[in-house]
Write a protein that holds these residues in place. Structure first.
Motif, PDB file in Angstrom:
ATOM      1  N   GLY A 196       1.128 -75.237  25.552  1.00 22.55           N
ATOM      2  CA  GLY A 196       0.315 -75.874  26.576  1.00 22.55           C
ATOM      3  C   GLY A 196      -0.413 -74.830  27.400  1.00 22.55           C
ATOM      4  O   GLY A 196      -0.393 -73.642  27.085  1.00 22.55           O
ATOM      5  N   THR A 197      -1.045 -75.288  28.468  1.00 22.62           N
ATOM      6  CA  THR A 197      -1.762 -74.394  29.371  1.00 22.62           C
ATOM      7  C   THR A 197      -1.044 -74.388  30.718  1.00 22.62           C
ATOM      8  O   THR A 197      -0.781 -75.438  31.286  1.00 22.62           O
ATOM      9  N   ALA A 198      -0.731 -73.184  31.186  1.00 20.36           N
ATOM     10  CA  ALA A 198      -0.099 -73.014  32.492  1.00 20.36           C
ATOM     11  C   ALA A 198      -1.183 -72.743  33.525  1.00 20.36           C
ATOM     12  O   ALA A 198      -2.092 -71.939  33.295  1.00 20.36           O
ATOM     13  N   HIS A 199      -1.079 -73.412  34.660  1.00 24.59           N
ATOM     14  CA  HIS A 199      -1.981 -73.199  35.792  1.00 24.59           C
ATOM     15  C   HIS A 199      -1.107 -72.756  36.960  1.00 24.59           C
ATOM     16  O   HIS A 199      -0.168 -73.465  37.340  1.00 24.59           O
ATOM     17  N   HIS A 200      -1.422 -71.578  37.507  1.00 23.65           N
ATOM     18  CA  HIS A 200      -0.569 -71.024  38.553  1.00 23.65           C
ATOM     19  C   HIS A 200      -1.291 -69.902  39.293  1.00 23.65           C
ATOM     20  O   HIS A 200      -2.377 -69.496  38.896  1.00 23.65           O
ATOM     21  N   VAL A 201      -0.677 -69.434  40.378  1.00 20.61           N
ATOM     22  CA  VAL A 201      -1.162 -68.225  41.029  1.00 20.61           C
ATOM     23  C   VAL A 201      -0.182 -67.108  40.695  1.00 20.61           C
ATOM     24  O   VAL A 201       1.022 -67.335  40.569  1.00 20.61           O
TER      25      VAL A 201
END
Length: 149
Positions: free
Chosen positions: A45-50
């Protein structure tokens, strides 16, 4: 020719929490949180984070993340579902969220809460029953108190 009959693919939205270990004084560091969009936890999947820390926090997305293969994974929360066609709208919102490099108490968990607030407003994600942003804020408080979330 008949695109209106084409089936829309649904993806899952998760919040993943990753153990960051202990600091130099032996205290548990707050978990790293990311929003994961994927077909299923057994698929990439795609991880979205800072990432990074003060004063260098920045938003990033990372493709080909296998959530269940991470040795530092501590928790996964299923947040909801989104149609594949709406993912780009969500990613635009994620990229536009403010990253706070001034407030020393701000971290990736706060970014996820801000992202969740935006998700709730957009209404492009069908939220799981019982998942509320206020509840996530309580999890952050518990995590910062050193209690298990």
């Amino acid at each position: 020719m008949f695109n209106f009959l084409r089936r829309q693919f649904t993806l899952h939205v998760y919040i993943a929490a990753y153990d960051r270990g202990l600091d130099a004084k032996g205290n548990r560091k707050p978990d790293h949180w990311a929003i994961i969009i994927t077909k299923s936890l057994s698929h990439p999947g795609t991880a979205h984070h800072v990432i990074h820390g003060h004063p260098l926090f920045e938003y990033r997305h990372r493709d080909d993340v296998y959530v269940l293969k991470s040795q530092s994974l501590s928790h996964v929360l299923h947040v909801g579902k989104i149609y594949e066609k709406d993912v780009s709208k969500l990613e635009e919102v994620f990229a536009s969220l403010e990253v706070d490099n001034v407030n020393k108490g701000w971290n990736c968990q706060d970014w996820v809460i801000d992202a969740m607030t935006s998700i709730e407003k957009m209404k492009c994600v069908t939220m799981e029953k019982g998942v509320k942003t206020e509840w996530l804020k309580e999890l952050v408080k518990k995590a910062s108190d050193g209690r298990d979330i």
